[in-house]
Design an enzyme around this catalytic site. Structure first.
Site, PDB file in Angstrom:
ATOM      1  N   LEU A 169      -0.928   3.323  -5.453  1.00  0.00           N
ATOM      2  CA  LEU A 169      -0.366   4.520  -4.813  1.00  0.00           C
ATOM      3  C   LEU A 169      -1.004   4.698  -3.440  1.00  0.00           C
ATOM      4  O   LEU A 169      -2.219   4.834  -3.350  1.00  0.00           O
ATOM      5  CB  LEU A 169      -0.725   5.717  -5.709  1.00  0.00           C
ATOM      6  CG  LEU A 169      -0.033   7.045  -5.487  1.00  0.00           C
ATOM      7  CD1 LEU A 169       1.429   6.970  -5.930  1.00  0.00           C
ATOM      8  CD2 LEU A 169      -0.730   8.140  -6.302  1.00  0.00           C
ATOM      9  N   HIS A 170      -0.205   4.656  -2.391  1.00  0.00           N
ATOM     10  CA  HIS A 170      -0.820   4.891  -1.084  1.00  0.00           C
ATOM     11  C   HIS A 170       0.128   5.452  -0.042  1.00  0.00           C
ATOM     12  O   HIS A 170      -0.297   5.761   1.076  1.00  0.00           O
ATOM     13  CB  HIS A 170      -1.446   3.595  -0.554  1.00  0.00           C
ATOM     14  CG  HIS A 170      -0.447   2.538  -0.174  1.00  0.00           C
ATOM     15  ND1 HIS A 170       0.200   1.778  -1.104  1.00  0.00           N
ATOM     16  CD2 HIS A 170       0.010   2.125   1.034  1.00  0.00           C
ATOM     17  CE1 HIS A 170       1.008   0.919  -0.488  1.00  0.00           C
ATOM     18  NE2 HIS A 170       0.917   1.115   0.819  1.00  0.00           N
ATOM     19  N   ARG A 171       1.409   5.622  -0.346  1.00  0.00           N
ATOM     20  CA  ARG A 171       2.353   6.038   0.702  1.00  0.00           C
ATOM     21  C   ARG A 171       2.088   7.503   1.073  1.00  0.00           C
ATOM     22  O   ARG A 171       1.884   8.359   0.203  1.00  0.00           O
ATOM     23  CB  ARG A 171       3.796   5.881   0.221  1.00  0.00           C
ATOM     24  CG  ARG A 171       4.171   4.424  -0.053  1.00  0.00           C
ATOM     25  CD  ARG A 171       5.266   3.938   0.887  1.00  0.00           C
ATOM     26  NE  ARG A 171       4.869   2.883   1.779  1.00  0.00           N
ATOM     27  CZ  ARG A 171       4.637   1.608   1.452  1.00  0.00           C
ATOM     28  NH1 ARG A 171       4.725   1.192   0.227  1.00  0.00           N
ATOM     29  NH2 ARG A 171       4.293   0.742   2.361  1.00  0.00           N
TER      30      ARG A 171
END
Ligand code: UDP
Length: 375
Positions: A206-208
């Site tokens: 998860l990084h957006r």
């Protein structure tokens, strides 16, 4: 002899470039490849470990742009000039032909005397809030040869009036790398060491910004993940920017420090082989990554994508991916369906067969490149 500048900057670029470099090395009389690292990702876990795992050569030049904005890179034009001065001119011999090269969704410095190629051209999320989407659009406009991964990308480019002779449907270089390393990754003992059983855990990336920059959105996702992790442990190699936002929002309590017996377990970002090992053994993968949607499709592992769109719809049409958005209820609904065994096994998209880089290099080797590098 063709001078080729291969440009990488961030984690997924290294994974996609590795097979292209390998394929070019088979034609030493045809190519003079040079590797430029923009330095967007620079530390051990986000950069160096990939060069080691994937057997990539050390970059010939590192622009060290760090995580600055696109504007700050542009202000740093002398560095881009150095690419040309340091790499093209000293190597140009009479008859040599200069050829710029482009990978993924980075920016391309178009100069009169060089051409550009875009690997993974034509991907479109139609989400203009993503900087990657803007980069993809600009890069496709600037480049001369567009290498695509699937029929959607071909159709997108044709719909944008790109001349068909510029488009080459070659397959997926990220999958080349996966197929080359799959057996090695399967053989790791990480799951065993961590007390995990094949099919008995989920992995998460998860990084957006759309998921982690707004505390309410991020909290909703963490609530859903907590509920899922009451059923099955979730291994979460946390991206540096996600860790930063979680710390800023005070979300530490959501994370556990072990995968036993359940919980949302954070680890440092994993190496390529390690994550591949986990993903191939996972019951499901939850992600907002572009590349992970593709990898899970080839592995046949259910993928739940926490976004409202994807630039890789082939993974939903043919593969195991479902794009569910980022609301708590939708994430839970789809994860529960997977846990009940309702996911479709999917199929592997056309030409995702481990030969994309070879096709690209063959095409480049046969190109009649008209523009010359100045002697
Ligand atoms: N990846 C990895 N370790 C991690 C997280 C991701 O090796 O801890 C790999 C993943 O398998 C995929 C690539 O990194 O090959 C995807 O990178 P990322 O999600 O950062 O970028 P995106 O694909 O979204 O552009």
């Amino acid at each position: 002899m063709l001078g080729v500048i291969n440009v990488v900057g961030a984690r997924p670029n290294f994974i996609k470039m590795a097979p292209i470099i390998e394929a070019m090395q088979k034609y030493p009389d045809r190519f003079q490849p040079l590797l430029v690292h923009t330095g967007q990702h620079y530390d051990e876990r986000m950069s160096k470990s990939f060069f080691v795992d994937l057997g990539m050569p050390k970059p010939d030049l590192n622009l060290e742009v760090g995580s600055g904005s696109r504007l700050s890179c542009r202000a740093d034009r002398p560095d881009l000039g150095r690419v040309r001065e340091s790499l093209l001119e000293p190597r140009a011999r009479p008859g040599d032909r200069g050829w710029g090269y482009q990978l993924d969704d980075g920016m391309h410095d178009r100069r009169q005397e060089t051409g550009g190629n875009h690997v993974e051209a034509g991907l479109r999320s139609r989400d203009m809030s993503m900087s990657e989407e803007i980069n993809r659009l600009c890069t496709d406009v600037l480049c001369d040869y567009l290498f695509t991964t699937d029929h959607f990308a071909n159709e997108n480019l044709i719909a944008e009036s790109v001349a068909p002779e510029k488009i080459f449907f070659v397959g997926n270089v990220m999958i080349d790398t996966l197929l080359r390393h799959l057996e090695l990754a399967r053989g790791l003992r990480l799951t065993e060491q961590w007390g995990l059983k094949p099919g008995g855990f989920a992995t998460l990336t998860l990084h957006r910004p759309s998921n982690v920059d707004d505390p309410a959105v991020f909290r909703g996702i963490l609530d859903a993940l907590t509920a899922i992790s009451n059923e099955i442990p979730i291994i979460f190699p946390i991206h540096p920017r996600t860790r930063k936002m979680a710390e800023q929002f005070g979300f530490r309590d959501y994370f556990s420090m072990t995968a036993q017996p359940r919980g949302l377990w954070i680890t440092e970002p994993l190496g390529y082989l390690e994550l591949l090992h986990l993903n191939v053994n996972a019951r499901m993968v939850i992600t907002d990554s572009g590349g992970v949607q593709e990898e899970t499709t080839v592995l046949g592992v259910p993928c739940i994508t926490l976004r409202n769109n994807t630039e890789r719809p082939i993974t939903c049409e043919v593969g195991t991916n479902v794009v569910v958005g980022n609301s708590r209820d939708k994430i839970l609904h789809h994860a529960t369906a997977v846990l009940k065994g309702e996911a479709s096994p999917g199929k592997v998209p056309e030409k995702w067969d481990g030969k994309a880089a070879e096709r690209i290099v063959q095409i480049l080797a046969n190109l009649d490149i008209k523009r010359s590098c100045p002697a």
